[in-house]
Scaffold this motif. Structure first.
Motif, short mmCIF file in Angstrom:
data_model
loop_
_atom_site.label_atom_id
_atom_site.label_comp_id
_atom_site.label_asym_id
_atom_site.label_seq_id
_atom_site.Cartn_x
_atom_site.Cartn_y
_atom_site.Cartn_z
N ALA A 48 -22.59 -86.76 -7.76
CA ALA A 48 -21.40 -86.47 -6.96
C ALA A 48 -20.13 -86.63 -7.80
N SER A 49 -19.19 -85.71 -7.58
CA SER A 49 -17.89 -85.76 -8.26
C SER A 49 -16.80 -85.49 -7.25
N ASN A 50 -15.56 -85.69 -7.66
CA ASN A 50 -14.43 -85.41 -6.76
C ASN A 50 -14.39 -83.94 -6.36
N SER A 51 -14.77 -83.07 -7.28
CA SER A 51 -14.77 -81.64 -6.95
C SER A 51 -15.83 -81.32 -5.91
N ASP A 52 -16.95 -82.05 -5.93
CA ASP A 52 -17.98 -81.84 -4.91
C ASP A 52 -17.46 -82.22 -3.53
N LYS A 175 -24.11 -67.79 12.04
CA LYS A 175 -24.59 -67.38 10.72
C LYS A 175 -23.46 -67.47 9.69
N GLN A 176 -22.26 -67.05 10.10
CA GLN A 176 -21.11 -67.14 9.18
C GLN A 176 -20.85 -68.59 8.78
N VAL A 177 -20.90 -69.47 9.75
CA VAL A 177 -20.62 -70.88 9.48
C VAL A 177 -21.71 -71.48 8.58
N LEU A 178 -22.95 -71.15 8.84
CA LEU A 178 -24.04 -71.65 7.99
C LEU A 178 -23.88 -71.15 6.55
N ASN A 179 -23.42 -69.92 6.40
CA ASN A 179 -23.19 -69.37 5.06
C ASN A 179 -22.06 -70.08 4.34
N GLU A 183 -24.11 -74.13 -0.07
CA GLU A 183 -24.52 -75.11 -1.08
C GLU A 183 -25.39 -76.22 -0.50
N GLU A 184 -25.30 -76.42 0.81
CA GLU A 184 -26.10 -77.45 1.47
C GLU A 184 -27.41 -76.89 2.02
N MET A 185 -27.54 -75.59 2.03
CA MET A 185 -28.74 -74.95 2.54
C MET A 185 -29.78 -74.80 1.43
#
Length: 223
Positions: A48-52, A175-179, A183-185
């Motif tokens: 994990a970083s600040n950018s993450d 679907k838009q929100v999941l997209n 990065e978490e999918m």
């Protein structure tokens, strides 16, 4: 009459998986939807970083914009270590939001999820919502989150939904929100894939005779 709705989630993306379609439906009905996230959802990772953290919060803001959320707030409790914080501190943070926005309806994590932050979020929310005369909150629902709810030990606080909200008209928004949280999918056949999330909504919907639905466990209903 328009209502104030509050979503209390441990991590940004829990709202997308658990109740994005329902949130969109509330907004379409003229309700004001507010969201609070208890952790940044990233700190527990070795890389994990600040950018993450910034990217995750940017995704949450984009999700809120797509859904038409009225307000969003991030708390800074330790990710995947909320059990190391005095419960009272977490309760007070939620109470402050409830006192400010006076929600009638709340959606939150399921108490039986495998993820410890989900469990603590639920406990803190229920403590903050101790029934008092004239209390604003009349309805509390728990949602399911893929890769946590179904991964718990079988029969240990299992998720048995008894409320199904038809989100057929809002599945494209979901679907838009999941997209947004791509990065978490994960890729199929991982349970936390966008495809599987939509399959779950189809299953929940078909089980009650509609195309797509989100399923909830009713915790409290005061009429």
């Amino acid at each position: 009459m328009d209502k104030n709705v509050l979503v209390v989630a441990a991590h940004s993306d829990d709202e997308a998986l658990g109740c994005a379609g329902t949130m969109a439906k509330h907004v379409a009905a003229g309700d004001k939807v507010h969201v609070i996230f208890m952790t940044n959802g990233v700190d527990s990772r070795n890389t994990a970083s600040n950018s993450d953290i910034e990217n995750r919060q940017a995704a949450a803001r984009k999700s809120a914009d797509i859904l038409g959320v009225t307000s969003m707030e991030h708390f800074d409790f330790p990710d995947n270590k909320m059990d190391t914080v005095p419960l009272l501190d977490i309760v007070k943070s939620i109470e402050n939001v409830i006192n400010k926005i006076q929600p009638e309806i709340i959606y939150t994590q399921h108490i039986g999820d495998l993820n410890i932050d989900h469990q603590i979020t639920h406990k803190a929310l229920m403590t903050a919502c101790r029934p008092q005369p004239g209390f604003c909150v009349k309805e509390i629902y728990a949602f399911e989150v893929l890769s946590s709810t179904e991964w718990q030990t079988p029969d240990l606080e299992s998720f048995n939904p008894n409320v199904f909200i038809d989100i057929t008209e809002y599945i494209d928004i979901k679907k838009q929100v999941l997209n947004v949280y791509s990065e978490e999918m994960r890729k199929p056949p991982h349970t936390r894939s966008i495809e599987n999330a939509i399959h779950l909504n189809a299953l929940r919907g078909n089980s009650v005779g509609v195309d797509y639905a989100e399923a909830f466990k009713l915790i409290r209903y005061v009429k």
